[in-house]
Every structure is written in structure tokens, then in C-alpha cells.
Design a protein around this motif. Sequence first.
Motif, mmCIF file in Angstrom:
data_model
loop_
_atom_site.group_PDB
_atom_site.id
_atom_site.type_symbol
_atom_site.label_atom_id
_atom_site.label_comp_id
_atom_site.label_asym_id
_atom_site.label_seq_id
_atom_site.Cartn_x
_atom_site.Cartn_y
_atom_site.Cartn_z
ATOM 1 N N PRO A 71 0.808 -1.223 0.000
ATOM 2 C CA PRO A 71 0.000 0.000 0.000
ATOM 3 C C PRO A 71 0.845 1.280 0.000
ATOM 4 N N VAL A 72 0.251 2.328 -0.525
ATOM 5 C CA VAL A 72 0.808 3.679 -0.421
ATOM 6 C C VAL A 72 -0.089 4.397 0.574
ATOM 7 N N HIS A 73 0.502 4.852 1.681
ATOM 8 C CA HIS A 73 -0.280 5.469 2.752
ATOM 9 C C HIS A 73 0.520 6.604 3.382
ATOM 10 N N ALA A 74 -0.009 7.171 4.447
ATOM 11 C CA ALA A 74 0.590 8.351 5.068
ATOM 12 C C ALA A 74 2.067 8.155 5.425
ATOM 13 N N VAL A 75 2.431 6.964 5.846
ATOM 14 C CA VAL A 75 3.804 6.713 6.294
ATOM 15 C C VAL A 75 4.799 6.693 5.133
ATOM 16 N N ASN A 76 4.369 6.197 3.968
ATOM 17 C CA ASN A 76 5.328 6.013 2.875
ATOM 18 C C ASN A 76 5.013 6.809 1.606
ATOM 19 N N ILE A 77 4.065 7.722 1.650
ATOM 20 C CA ILE A 77 3.681 8.425 0.424
ATOM 21 C C ILE A 77 4.817 9.282 -0.133
ATOM 22 N N LYS A 78 5.601 9.909 0.723
ATOM 23 C CA LYS A 78 6.721 10.721 0.230
ATOM 24 C C LYS A 78 7.741 9.854 -0.500
ATOM 25 N N ALA A 79 8.024 8.691 0.025
ATOM 26 C CA ALA A 79 8.956 7.768 -0.631
ATOM 27 C C ALA A 79 8.372 7.269 -1.959
ATOM 28 N N ALA A 80 7.069 7.019 -1.991
ATOM 29 C CA ALA A 80 6.426 6.566 -3.237
ATOM 30 C C ALA A 80 6.503 7.649 -4.313
#
Length: 168
Positions: A71-80
Amino acid sequence: MYWIDPEHPDASDHITRYLSGWLHQYCPQNRPVIFVCIGTPAVIGDCLGPVTGTILSKYLQTNIYGTLEEPVHAVNIKAAIKKIKKQHQKPFIIAIDAALGNSSHTGYILLKEGPLHPGRGVGKRLPPIGHIQISGIFQDIFSAAAADQMTCFSRCISQGILKLYSAL
């Protein structure tokens, strides 16, 4: 901006038509189309993006970020976002997410030009993403009705996108 009732018999056809128009208008053929499906599988109403991404990834060879497995979510969205910019030259991004809305919008799918602002409805400040946004509008992502709404939304959105690709 378009509001679509996902239970209308032609709902997925409307999604196909609107997306097709925007892609022809704004996206040259040599520009990659990327789907960023945002949300977390931990919350039934917030997993609209990952469920839709998982469905799309089974049928499309295009670039899809955000599935139930990854998933792409609040924790990893910047990295995505960083990964997308690194791997794709000038991508055209269609962002898909759940959103909170008032009772008059609950149960509808919103298609809109411009970036999606994930987390805004719950007070999070995350980077905007996308050239086109698709949102399923929930009144409460934790309610018992959220599971049925999420299923209806993800089915309609994925069917609309799959019809779009079969038409191309």
C-alpha cells in the motif's frame, strides 16, 4: 468535476468517458500514465485505493502504485512519490483515494482535475499528488456501511479504468 453514483447502471462508462477525455486533452501518448492508489488495508473504508490498485494490477500492465500487498499510505507516500519521479519521465498521475464528505456527497465517486490531497479529511498534511483525482466519498470510514461502499466504489472505479484501457 464530476459526481458519479456508483450504483447507476452506466457509472463505470461515465468514468471511462471522463478519464478518456482528460487523457486525450492533457496526456500525450509518449507520457506514462501512473495510478497511485492511496490508503491502508488496516481501515476498511480507507482501503479503497489498495483494493482498486490490486484489481487493476491483475489486468493491466501499466504502472500501479498502491495495492493490498504494497500500500501507499501516510507513512510512505513521500517515498512513493520520490520513486515515481525517479522511475518515470514526466508521468501523468491519476490518484485514487477514499475521502470524507458530508451526507449529501456520501456514496458518490468524485472525479476531478488537479492533485489529490490525501489525509486532508482527517487533518493530515501530506504532499498533494496527481493530475486527476478519483475519490470515493464516505461519511465514516469506520462504519459498518463503509465495507459495502468501499466494495461498490472499487468495483465501479476499476471497471471504468479497465474499459478505458480496452478502448485504447
